[in-house]
Design an enzyme around this catalytic site. Sequence first.
Site, PDB file in Angstrom:
ATOM      1  CB  CYS A 170      -0.965  -0.026   1.184  1.00  0.00           C
ATOM      2  SG  CYS A 170      -2.360   1.103   1.000  1.00  0.00           S
ATOM      3  CG  HIS A 188      -3.382  -3.839   2.987  1.00  0.00           C
ATOM      4  ND1 HIS A 188      -2.522  -3.343   3.939  1.00  0.00           N
ATOM      5  CD2 HIS A 188      -3.974  -2.766   2.410  1.00  0.00           C
ATOM      6  CE1 HIS A 188      -2.598  -2.023   3.957  1.00  0.00           C
ATOM      7  NE2 HIS A 188      -3.469  -1.641   3.031  1.00  0.00           N
ATOM      8  CD  GLU A 245      -1.103  -6.562   5.114  1.00  0.00           C
ATOM      9  OE1 GLU A 245      -1.357  -5.411   5.537  1.00  0.00           O
ATOM     10  OE2 GLU A 245      -0.672  -6.785   3.968  1.00  0.00           O
TER      11      GLU A 245
END
Length: 588
Positions: free
Chosen positions: A412, A544, A546
């Site tokens: 990001c 993102h 993750e």
Amino acid sequence: MAGGKQTKYIIVSGGVISGIGKGIIASSTGLLLKTLGLTVTSIKIDPYLNIDAGTLSPLDHGEVFVLDDGGEVDLDLGNYERYLNVTLTRDNNITTGKIYREVIDKERRGDYLGKTVQVVPHITNAVQDWVERVGSTPTSDHGRTPDVCIVELGGTVGDIESAPFIEAMRQFQFRVGHDNFCLIHVSLVPVVGAVGEQKTKPTQASVRDLRGLGLSPDILACRSAQPFEEGIREKLSMFCQVSPKQVFSVHDCESLYHIPILLRQQGMIDVLTERLRLAQLQIPPEIVAEGETLWAQWREFARRRARDLDETTIAVVGKYTYLADSYISVVKALEHAALNVNRKVKISWIEASNLEEATMQKDPLKYHEAWQHMCAADGILVPGGFGERGVEGMVLAAKWAREHRVPYLGICLGMQVAVIEFARSVCGKPGAHSAEFREGCETPAVIFMPEIDRTTMGGTMRLGSRVTRFQDTPFARASTIRKLYGSVDEVSERHRHRYEVNPELVAELEAAGLHFVGRDVETGERMEILELEAHPYFVAAQYHPEYLTRPLGPSPPFLGLLLAASGQLDAYLAGEGVGRAVETKLTL
């Protein structure tokens, strides 16, 4: 519902202190039930008045976790998704704000037919209706109605703001019936005094408070630094009115991945099976077999975590490094990737502003320590964030990684600073910046997305799961990141941003060697993934990754970072395997 039976509900409450680990107990319990072949879903109740977690500061509340449907929720829902391998929705997170808004909207429409609207019964009924609705909604796991729904009550028993939810659950136990309701109370057994004696009084007081509110625990999960001393389990059983087999010692162990193993060894599955009559549920044999496979893989994963593996250091250059929970999904993604390539990850936390010249003037020691940590790292990760503080430090981190061929992953904001740095240093645009921080800058390398609402904050970003398409160019087709994703044409990942790379600069950046290998499918003009040519591993994503990491299924961008940082990337891409003889392939 499995076998025509009603969904069973496990409520997880907490006492004595906050932050005691209710989320991990809830997640671990859900995992154990999944190993039986049961379909499990989860709900987190947060007693704050915010509608969602989207406007909360990471330094105050920890990470804001984003779901597929764009819901901005509490970080515990990330634990549930990772442990249970399910996809949750915004409805799996209940807040006081959501409940009160729903009730007030009904009152304004006249749904209550002129009645006086009160906390009891209207708020408590709304909570029960919400829980039952979510608990009976088919999950992403086999598309089956959940056999079990785990509900975590945020806060601590006795908190004023939690009272309506406690009362709602008191009523809910009678709505669903005794065989379909189980309460796990997570408490603390502290060690006091020079002799290190474990004390049960805080737990006794907490259970007494809970009983006074109309709820009786079926299971006590007691957090402590060490396993129970002799007689502690019996003492808790006597004064808290539960059987000794229903008192669990959740002591510190090698890692959080060992908590399910710890609970299973002490008989958690047997207690839950008896209390909720789980043996009556009819589970298809093939799903039971999947559960057994899951348990074998989880034990192998936890075993690796405890092994003496070679260590790889990743510098995380961020804005909220003083609270690790601000980046909890990043931490988990790094751990998952490392263990899947037979490495242990050591995270070197670097506050981005400490890399800047201004810190050199004010605090030279901090400045030199920050740079020393970054120079010593095997890889560099710049995560997401908002606001200008520390951005120039992140730009310097991206510059160091690019010039010194250190593996780099930007997420990001980490992608945006990589673009700013490249535009300044390689494309000869020293005035390049982001419109987020310099609205009238000479070269806006990052701009505000035109469709985003500037007037309000909550829920107005580009949120949730979006599809990214790899470009049909020679570099993109052969790119490292595409190979890590399995050479697919498209990937679906979760987003949370208001700014994007300026498409007017893309041609010039790509001509200089910074390739945007992935773009959005809607317009083809929004840059989603970049990769630098002639570099061991320099990858960044606007999304993102993750948020979708799993212990048994690591995120590809993180996997690439750990492989590159540990010197295994080329061998992995060539199909030669990783680490020192992986005995079990950890995939689902």
